[in-house]
Design a protein around this motif. Structure first.
Motif, PDB file in Angstrom:
ATOM      1  N   ILE A  97      -2.149   2.801  -2.544  1.00 16.66           N
ATOM      2  CA  ILE A  97      -3.557   2.223  -2.901  1.00 16.66           C
ATOM      3  C   ILE A  97      -3.835   1.542  -1.374  1.00 16.66           C
ATOM      4  O   ILE A  97      -3.261   0.863  -0.851  1.00 16.66           O
ATOM      5  CB  ILE A  97      -3.736   1.211  -3.945  1.00 16.66           C
ATOM      6  CG1 ILE A  97      -3.346   1.757  -5.190  1.00 16.66           C
ATOM      7  CG2 ILE A  97      -5.014   0.396  -3.926  1.00 16.66           C
ATOM      8  CD1 ILE A  97      -3.405   0.813  -6.389  1.00 16.66           C
ATOM      9  N   PRO A  98      -5.110   1.811  -0.749  1.00 22.74           N
ATOM     10  CA  PRO A  98      -5.402   1.038   0.478  1.00 22.74           C
ATOM     11  C   PRO A  98      -5.534  -0.113   0.368  1.00 22.74           C
ATOM     12  O   PRO A  98      -6.158  -0.590  -0.533  1.00 22.74           O
ATOM     13  CB  PRO A  98      -6.606   2.122   0.812  1.00 22.74           C
ATOM     14  CG  PRO A  98      -6.656   3.275   0.035  1.00 22.74           C
ATOM     15  CD  PRO A  98      -6.005   2.898  -1.139  1.00 22.74           C
ATOM     16  N   ALA A  99      -4.988  -0.771   1.449  1.00 25.51           N
ATOM     17  CA  ALA A  99      -4.990  -2.269   1.447  1.00 25.51           C
ATOM     18  C   ALA A  99      -5.355  -2.898   2.991  1.00 25.51           C
ATOM     19  O   ALA A  99      -4.552  -2.577   3.744  1.00 25.51           O
ATOM     20  CB  ALA A  99      -3.825  -2.888   0.972  1.00 25.51           C
ATOM     21  N   HIS A 100      -6.566  -3.098   3.042  1.00 28.81           N
ATOM     22  CA  HIS A 100      -6.962  -3.459   4.555  1.00 28.81           C
ATOM     23  C   HIS A 100      -7.008  -4.963   4.548  1.00 28.81           C
ATOM     24  O   HIS A 100      -7.569  -5.671   3.840  1.00 28.81           O
ATOM     25  CB  HIS A 100      -8.383  -2.766   4.583  1.00 28.81           C
ATOM     26  CG  HIS A 100      -9.032  -3.137   5.801  1.00 28.81           C
ATOM     27  ND1 HIS A 100      -8.678  -2.263   7.148  1.00 28.81           N
ATOM     28  CD2 HIS A 100     -10.070  -3.752   6.363  1.00 28.81           C
ATOM     29  CE1 HIS A 100      -9.466  -2.707   8.117  1.00 28.81           C
ATOM     30  NE2 HIS A 100     -10.313  -3.640   7.709  1.00 28.81           N
ATOM     31  N   ASP A 137     -10.279  -6.616  -5.208  1.00 33.46           N
ATOM     32  CA  ASP A 137     -10.179  -5.228  -5.481  1.00 33.46           C
ATOM     33  C   ASP A 137     -11.147  -4.694  -6.403  1.00 33.46           C
ATOM     34  O   ASP A 137     -11.740  -5.532  -6.987  1.00 33.46           O
ATOM     35  CB  ASP A 137      -8.571  -5.221  -6.368  1.00 33.46           C
ATOM     36  CG  ASP A 137      -8.563  -5.868  -7.770  1.00 33.46           C
ATOM     37  OD1 ASP A 137      -9.052  -5.357  -8.843  1.00 33.46           O
ATOM     38  OD2 ASP A 137      -8.254  -6.980  -7.756  1.00 33.46           O
ATOM     39  N   ASP A 138     -11.364  -3.448  -6.630  1.00 36.92           N
ATOM     40  CA  ASP A 138     -12.271  -2.808  -7.420  1.00 36.92           C
ATOM     41  C   ASP A 138     -11.598  -2.238  -8.686  1.00 36.92           C
ATOM     42  O   ASP A 138     -12.137  -1.376  -9.253  1.00 36.92           O
ATOM     43  CB  ASP A 138     -12.961  -1.806  -6.677  1.00 36.92           C
ATOM     44  CG  ASP A 138     -11.854  -0.301  -6.174  1.00 36.92           C
ATOM     45  OD1 ASP A 138     -10.713  -0.675  -6.339  1.00 36.92           O
ATOM     46  OD2 ASP A 138     -12.468   0.489  -5.717  1.00 36.92           O
ATOM     47  N   SER A 145       0.788  -1.185   0.058  1.00 36.76           N
ATOM     48  CA  SER A 145      -0.016   0.083  -0.049  1.00 36.76           C
ATOM     49  C   SER A 145       0.897   1.305   0.089  1.00 36.76           C
ATOM     50  O   SER A 145       0.723   2.093  -0.772  1.00 36.76           O
ATOM     51  CB  SER A 145      -1.020   0.031   1.197  1.00 36.76           C
ATOM     52  OG  SER A 145      -1.872   1.161   1.185  1.00 36.76           O
ATOM     53  N   THR A 150      -8.873   1.352  -6.373  1.00 42.17           N
ATOM     54  CA  THR A 150      -8.783   2.519  -5.479  1.00 42.17           C
ATOM     55  C   THR A 150      -8.545   1.731  -4.078  1.00 42.17           C
ATOM     56  O   THR A 150      -8.309   2.471  -3.108  1.00 42.17           O
ATOM     57  CB  THR A 150     -10.066   3.392  -5.594  1.00 42.17           C
ATOM     58  OG1 THR A 150     -11.203   2.323  -5.351  1.00 42.17           O
ATOM     59  CG2 THR A 150     -10.106   3.969  -6.947  1.00 42.17           C
ATOM     60  N   ARG A 151      -9.040   0.496  -3.889  1.00 41.64           N
ATOM     61  CA  ARG A 151      -8.852  -0.100  -2.711  1.00 41.64           C
ATOM     62  C   ARG A 151      -8.871  -1.690  -2.838  1.00 41.64           C
ATOM     63  O   ARG A 151      -9.229  -2.196  -3.858  1.00 41.64           O
ATOM     64  CB  ARG A 151     -10.028  -0.002  -1.640  1.00 41.64           C
ATOM     65  CG  ARG A 151     -11.549  -0.337  -2.066  1.00 41.64           C
ATOM     66  CD  ARG A 151     -12.289   0.005  -1.095  1.00 41.64           C
ATOM     67  NE  ARG A 151     -13.617  -0.725  -1.369  1.00 41.64           N
ATOM     68  CZ  ARG A 151     -14.580  -0.049  -2.377  1.00 41.64           C
ATOM     69  NH1 ARG A 151     -14.466   1.171  -2.812  1.00 41.64           N
ATOM     70  NH2 ARG A 151     -15.542  -0.823  -2.571  1.00 41.64           N
ATOM     71  N   GLY A 158      -8.933  -5.261  -0.358  1.00 43.39           N
ATOM     72  CA  GLY A 158      -9.436  -5.863   0.861  1.00 43.39           C
ATOM     73  C   GLY A 158      -8.752  -7.440   0.813  1.00 43.39           C
ATOM     74  O   GLY A 158      -8.943  -8.056  -0.179  1.00 43.39           O
TER      75      GLY A 158
END
Length: 403
Positions: A286-289, A345-346, A281, A326-327, A329
């Motif tokens: 890019i946010p990675a949760h 991912d999206d 990230s 953009t994100r 998970g």
């Protein structure tokens, strides 16, 4: 011997008859004629016909004729009882069990008749004595024949058992040789399979470490080149590329030595995936949760390495292909019998059926191989413009104590 002795005995009996009956020309001529007839009978049916000796019927007729000759001769002259050894010799040798008993009994009658020459057959005492003499001659000789048959069967069965044992040993030796050759082929196949497995493993390790690292370095260097007019951005991309190079050099050394991936050496699988996601990230903005469900627990090293590599490859694919993401998970789910990792991912997505045609689809192939080798499943869901989801599920086998 079986062809000579009868003639010798007949000649001896003829000589003895001449000595005793030289003064009885008529009776002497009859006795000598009987001796000659017996000799001719022996010569015609036995001595000159070796092929007939295996014919039981012919030999029965031959021996019956000799017994009749012998009986007539002992009735005329008791000393012809000395001819009975030849009759016994034939009965024991040429007829076979159990027919020989009849002919042995006939020989016993000839011998007993010769021995009973002085008895008075006109009285009951004489008849009983004659019968006793016959029994004394017949019974022991038949007993000898029975004992001989038992001995022959015993030694025959023993020889058959020895022959079977030798044949079994020969078959066993052949089987051992075949098994040795088969084992050698199996060892060679196992060695070849091990070489292929090791090549596949090294290919996956190289792809998951060096290839991904080099891709990241190239990406950062290209970004630094584009930010040549922005010194802070250029330094940031340069620093990230340098850090990636050092990390992957360390990881390459660890892979060569077949060690656990660095994040797993210092923590649990949850912490390792969280660390990998955080680094990714930070590099790609890019946010990675990371989400964990269930009670986390230690798994086998191979399973933890496989799930960590799936996470790394999935994130690398997002960086390479999901231009609009953009994100991201990552969900690590600990269930009763399975542990699953989902990465979604999206981004722009792709057509999963077309991945085999891409030159860079080895990452997906490596993921499938890793998971399948541990009896797990890997599912990929994606559509153009709808993002991508990768789900790896492995059996939740606990780590061995001391591993």
């Amino acid at each position: 011997m079986i062809t000579v002795v009868p003639y010798v005995l007949l000649a001896a009996m003829a000589t003895l008859t001449i000595a005793f009956k030289h003064d009885q020309p008529g009776s002497l001529a009859i006795d000598l004629a009987l001796c000659a007839a017996a000799a001719v009978w022996n010569l015609a049916l036995f001595t000159l016909r070796p092929a007939w000796r295996d014919r039981i019927g012919v030999m029965g007729v031959f021996l019956a004729g000799l017994i009749i000759f012998g009986l007539v001769m002992v009735l005329r002259n008791p000393w012809f009882g000395f001819y009975t050894p030849a009759l016994y010799f034939y009965a024991y040798r040429i007829i076979g069990w159990p027919r020989e008993l009849y002919f042995i009994a006939g020989c016993g009658v000839v011998a007993g008749t010769a021995q009973a020459a002085d008895l008075d057959p006109g009285t009951w005492v004489g008849r009983l004595e004659y019968l006793a003499i016959l029994v004394v001659n017949i019974a022991p000789m038949c007993l000898v024949a029975w004992i001989g048959e038992i001995s022959t069967r015993y030694y025959g069965s023993r020889e058959a058992a020895l022959r079977e044992a030798r044949e079994a040993n020969a078959r066993l030796a052949t089987a051992l040789a075949d098994n040795a050759a088969l084992q050698e082929r199996l060892v060679e196949q196992a060695r070849a399979s091990g070489v292929l497995d090791e090549r596949a493993r090294m290919a996956r390790e190289i792809h998951d470490t060096l290839a991904q690292g080099l891709t990241g370095i190239i990406t950062q260097l290209q970004a630094a080149e584009q930010a040549a007019d922005d010194p802070p951005a250029w330094r940031r991309h340069h620093a990230v590329a340098t850090a990636l190079a050092r990390e992957n050099l360390t990881e390459a050394r660890r892979s060569v030595n077949e060690l656990r991936p660095e994040p797993l050496e210092t923590g649990r699988l949850v912490d390792a995936i969280t660390e990998v996601a955080a680094r990714w990230s930070a590099r790609h903005s890019i946010p990675a949760h990371v989400t964990v469900t269930g009670d986390s627990r230690t798994m086998r090293t191979e399973a933890e390495v496989a799930l960590l590599r799936v996470a790394q490859e999935a994130l690398a694919n997002v960086a390479k292909h999901a231009d609009t993401a953009t994100r991201v998970g990552l969900t690590l789910s600990y269930m009763d019998r399975q542990v699953a990792l989902d990465v979604r991912d999206d981004g722009c997505g792709f057509d999963p059926t077309a991945t085999d045609e891409r030159d860079d689809s080895f990452g997906l192939v490596a993921m499938r191989q890793r998971v399948a080798a541990l009896s797990g499943t890997l599912q990929i869901e994606s559509e153009m413009g709808g993002g991508t989801g990768i789900s790896a599920c492995l059996p939740a086998e606990a780590a061995e104590v001391g591993s």
